[in-house]
Design a protein around this motif. Structure first.
Motif: not given
Length: 189
Positions: A7-11, A14-27
């Protein structure tokens, strides 16, 4: 592209909320954020294209206006960045040439407006310095000498010096004033 168990932690972009990405390319955090960002990018691109086409369309009109001798008041406001009221005020004062061809058909001479916005010549400082009086011995009066010579009160002398903007020089407790300027003023009275 495959999914990872990490689970890759990302922000979200668009909405600037933190989430856990499943891929490296998820924006984005969700499909709705992705769709909203895409829609926003489309509108920004559409506005940019509209501005470019507008500039292309009006480039010919701008060139035409710059070649005409008389232009409308609205064209003058756009070209020179002044208000319509200012243009009409200049016409009334006679500063610029204006011709009224009917209701809302006032035309002004473009060259008159260009002359208003031409460069202003600043006088050389060397010419200004030549007019400075010299405060040498024998070429100046003191305030009391002026009062005695012309039979004037000291406050009157001071008022005349201030009113006529005569340069003075204070040395110690004495105030010196050039003789030639004082003589010109008191001879005229």
């Amino acid at each position: 592209m495959g999914f990872s168990k990490l689970k890759i932690p990302r922000v979200c972009e668009y909405c600037s909320k933190p989430f856990e990405a499943k891929t490296v390319m998820t924006r984005f955090c969700s499909i709705s954020c992705n769709n909203k960002a895409a829609k926003e990018n489309k509108t920004i691109e559409k506005e940019r294209v509209e501005k470019l086409t507008l500039l292309k369309n009006y480039a010919i009109k701008i060139a035409e206006v710059q070649s005409r001798e008389f232009i409308s008041v609205s064209e003058a406001t756009v070209m020179f960045g002044i208000s319509k009221d200012t243009v009409h005020r200049y016409i009334k004062r006679g500063i610029i040439t204006g011709v009224n061809l009917g209701s809302r058909l006032t035309r002004v001479k473009r060259s008159d407006l260009e002359d208003l916005f031409s460069s202003v010549e600043i006088p050389d400082e060397s010419k200004v310095e030549q007019n400075k009086p010299t405060f040498e011995i024998g070429t100046c009066y003191t305030i009391s000498e002026i009062g005695e010579k012309f039979h004037a009160d000291l406050s009157t002398v001071n008022r005349i010096i201030k009113r006529n903007k005569i340069p003075t020089k204070k040395v110690g407790s004495f105030v010196y004033v050039p003789k030639d300027l004082i003589d010109k003023i008191f001879e005229g009275k």
